[in-house]
Design an enzyme around this catalytic site. Structure first.
Site, PDB file in Angstrom:
ATOM      1  NE  ARG A  53      -2.537   1.163   3.470  1.00 57.01           N
ATOM      2  CZ  ARG A  53      -3.219   0.936   4.587  1.00 57.01           C
ATOM      3  NH1 ARG A  53      -4.479   0.532   4.522  1.00 57.01           N
ATOM      4  NH2 ARG A  53      -2.654   1.098   5.765  1.00 57.01           N
ATOM      5  CE  LYS A 152      -2.214   4.840   7.051  1.00 54.68           C
ATOM      6  NZ  LYS A 152      -3.588   4.849   7.558  1.00 54.68           N
ATOM      7  CD  GLU A 185     -11.570   6.582   5.660  1.00 53.40           C
ATOM      8  OE1 GLU A 185     -11.005   5.569   6.118  1.00 53.40           O
ATOM      9  OE2 GLU A 185     -11.060   7.300   4.776  1.00 53.40           O
TER      10      GLU A 185
HETATM   11  C1  PLP Z   1      -4.746   4.140   8.007  1.00 53.50           C
HETATM   12  C2  PLP Z   1      -6.176   4.520   7.869  1.00 53.50           C
HETATM   13  C3  PLP Z   1      -7.228   3.586   7.994  1.00 53.50           C
HETATM   14  C4  PLP Z   1      -7.033   2.180   8.490  1.00 53.50           C
HETATM   15  O1  PLP Z   1      -6.246   1.400   7.662  1.00 53.50           O
HETATM   16  P1  PLP Z   1      -5.522   0.108   8.251  1.00 53.50           P
HETATM   17  O2  PLP Z   1      -4.814  -0.439   7.085  1.00 53.50           O
HETATM   18  O3  PLP Z   1      -6.560  -0.797   8.765  1.00 53.50           O
HETATM   19  O4  PLP Z   1      -4.619   0.610   9.332  1.00 53.50           O
HETATM   20  C5  PLP Z   1      -8.510   3.990   7.692  1.00 53.50           C
HETATM   21  N1  PLP Z   1      -8.771   5.258   7.342  1.00 53.50           N
HETATM   22  C6  PLP Z   1      -7.808   6.193   7.246  1.00 53.50           C
HETATM   23  C7  PLP Z   1      -8.167   7.577   6.863  1.00 53.50           C
HETATM   24  C8  PLP Z   1      -6.486   5.856   7.524  1.00 53.50           C
HETATM   25  O5  PLP Z   1      -5.538   6.779   7.459  1.00 53.50           O
END
Ligand code: PLP
Length: 290
Positions: A53, A152, A185
């Protein structure tokens, strides 16, 4: 305890000396990407998935990480070894690098790579037993046709604005809607809601493709539940039997109140508990050995 060592472009330096320039576009513009990873019991959980990722996020912003995925994996493991960590939070960061005050990334020839590792306890403490209060915030999640929520990136202002609003309104966590008004989310975690034994979660077009989300789906399906990825509205949240959020930091955290509505009976629900317990077993026995 001696100072934590941080990986900086191939060197391991003490935390107090791990710095970059104010001309780093990561600092000036939030131009860069990161990951949040956990190690449990001497194993890094879903390391390959997190590295994939990180490289996907980088590719989406046309940032070429100047090391292979294998080298990144070894650098992460070595940083943990240097700090003698068995249970840890791991934060790899790749910034665009040092340039001038202009936006142009072509002026930043060398991305900076940092890996921070540190001890880490449960994010929400007692709230795993009693449940979190969530607030749906007015600020919308970044639209996929503006800044994709799948990246991210180091630009977390969207999430920080949500957190400020939730704090102001007395919530432990913010829940975003997207620009259409559908549930997206949390500020740093994905959301699931449960009604009559059926599990709903939004498709990842409007949120981050959470690795914990994928594990939760796998766990739920193994336990025999139907998981449906579909658009969810506020009504679905307000009338849910159970709601929980998932993330590397949050793990599986129950939400028992949202916008003043009590969810279910206001206690941590049985399916949420099952997911959290199974997830805990899973993290302790799976992963890449440090
Ligand atoms: C990192 C993150 C998540 C969760 O992702 P994981 O891979 O489960 O840690 C969900 N939403 C946002 C905005 C994030 O930055």
């Amino acid at each position: 305890m001696s100072e934590l060592m941080i990986y900086v472009n191939g060197e391991y330096v003490p935390k107090s000396q791990a710095t970059t320039s104010i001309y780093d576009h990561g600092f000036l513009y939030g131009d860069g990407v990161f990951e949040g990873i956990r190690a449990y019991n001497g194993r890094v959980f879903k390391l390959a998935e997190h590295i994939d990722r990180l490289y996907d996020s980088a590719r989406a912003i046309a940032l070429n990480i100047p090391m292979s995925k294998e080298e990144m994996e070894e650098a992460i493991l070595e940083t943990l070894r240097k700090n003698n960590l068995k249970d840890a939070y791991i934060r790899p960061i790749v910034s665009r690098g040092i340039g001038d005050l202009g936006l142009d990334p072509r002026k930043c020839p060398n991305p900076n790579i940092f890996i921070i590792t540190q001890p880490w306890d449960a994010m929400y403490g007692d709230l795993y037993e009693t449940g979190l209060t969530a607030i749906t915030v007015g600020i919308r999640r970044n639209a996929p046709d503006a800044l994709s929520p799948n990246i991210k990136s180091l630009n977390y202002l969207n999430n920080i604005l949500a957190k400020i609003e939730a704090n102001e309104k007395g919530g432990d966590e913010a829940i975003f809607l997207d620009s259409r008004g559908f549930i997206s989310e949390g500020s740093g975690d994905n959301i699931f809601c449960i009604k009559n034994g059926r599990i709903l979660t939004p498709p990842t077009i409007n949120n981050l493709k959470g690795i914990t989300r994928a594990v939760a789906i796998e766990i739920l399906e193994k336990l025999g539940y139907d998981v449906l990825e579909k658009d969810i509205g506020l009504f679905d949240l307000y009338t849910a039997d159970e709601i929980f959020v998932t993330g590397t930091a949050a793990e599986a955290a129950p939400i028992v109140k949202i916008d003043g509505r009590i969810i279910g009976n206001g206690k941590v629900g049985p399916i949420t508990k099952q997911v959290a317990d199974t997830f805990a077993e899973f993290t302790r026995s799976n992963g890449t050995e440090i």
